[in-house]
Write an enzyme that holds these catalytic residues in place. Structure first.
Site, short mmCIF file in Angstrom:
data_model
loop_
_atom_site.label_atom_id
_atom_site.label_comp_id
_atom_site.label_asym_id
_atom_site.label_seq_id
_atom_site.Cartn_x
_atom_site.Cartn_y
_atom_site.Cartn_z
N HIS A 243 81.31 -66.51 -10.55
CA HIS A 243 79.96 -65.46 -9.59
C HIS A 243 78.96 -65.62 -10.10
O HIS A 243 78.94 -66.61 -11.15
CB HIS A 243 80.91 -64.24 -9.83
CG HIS A 243 81.56 -63.26 -9.23
ND1 HIS A 243 81.72 -62.01 -9.53
CD2 HIS A 243 82.75 -63.60 -8.97
CE1 HIS A 243 82.53 -61.23 -9.54
NE2 HIS A 243 83.00 -62.92 -8.38
N SER B 12 74.51 -55.22 -6.16
CA SER B 12 74.79 -55.08 -7.49
C SER B 12 76.28 -55.89 -8.30
O SER B 12 77.20 -55.93 -7.94
CB SER B 12 76.04 -53.43 -7.37
OG SER B 12 76.54 -52.96 -8.55
N CYS C 280 80.00 -56.83 -10.47
CA CYS C 280 81.36 -56.32 -10.32
C CYS C 280 81.52 -56.00 -12.24
O CYS C 280 80.85 -56.87 -12.48
CB CYS C 280 81.80 -57.75 -9.65
SG CYS C 280 82.07 -59.36 -11.01
N GLU D 215 75.86 -64.36 -11.45
CA GLU D 215 75.74 -64.10 -12.92
C GLU D 215 76.23 -64.76 -13.62
O GLU D 215 75.81 -65.31 -14.74
CB GLU D 215 76.24 -62.92 -13.09
CG GLU D 215 75.26 -61.65 -12.21
CD GLU D 215 76.57 -61.45 -10.86
OE1 GLU D 215 75.67 -60.27 -10.19
OE2 GLU D 215 76.98 -61.66 -10.65
N CYS E 221 81.48 -59.77 -14.46
CA CYS E 221 79.66 -59.97 -14.45
C CYS E 221 78.92 -58.31 -15.59
O CYS E 221 78.00 -59.46 -16.23
CB CYS E 221 78.60 -60.52 -13.31
SG CYS E 221 79.38 -61.26 -12.37
#
Length: 146
Positions: free
Chosen positions: A50, A77, A79, A52, A82
């Site tokens: 992801h 936002s 998950c 991040e 992350c």
């Protein structure tokens, strides 16, 4: 607009241009970007990249004291995975581009002492809305739903 959120949006656009999911992230310490990344699950055939996670990986190994001075910027936002990395490394602040198309465990992250700043940026929202409309199967795979 905040220069660091703009850098995260640039990362999201890179991911989209590479055929991936348009989510971007940057890690900032003492007013300087030390890591940047974008969702590369598609590009790398990865289960965990992801935006991040890619950003943190690209920042390299840091000392605990560095993370405690950091701010993580993400166009979406974070998950559970992350958010867990934010908690693990003690990152005290996360700036979120938007949380309308997806909302991670924000209440839990706040309960653990992390400051969340929700920008509700139209560019971030538009990138995700257009992507989800165009590629719902890929989006559902990314967030672990059917």
């Amino acid at each position: 607009m905040d220069q660091f959120l703009e850098a995260a949006i640039e990362e999201a656009r890179k991911g989209l241009a590479q055929g991936g999911i348009p989510i971007g992230s940057v890690l900032v310490i003492d007013g300087r970007i030390v890591g940047r990344g974008h969702n590369r699950r598609v590009q790398k055939g990865s289960a965990i990249l992801h935006a991040e996670m890619d950003c943190l990986e690209n920042a390299g190994r840091l000392k605990a004291a560095d993370y405690r001075r950091a701010t993580l910027y993400s166009t979406l936002s974070p998950c559970d995975m992350c958010s867990g990395a934010v908690l693990l490394y003690g990152i005290p602040k996360v700036v979120i581009g938007e949380n309308r198309t997806f909302r991670g465990p924000e209440d839990y992250v706040r309960s653990r002492g992390v400051e969340l700043v929700i920008v509700d940026d139209a560019q971030c929202r538009r990138l995700m809305e257009e992507f989800i409309k165009k590629s719902p199967e890929l989006w559902n795979e990314d967030i672990g739903t059917d």
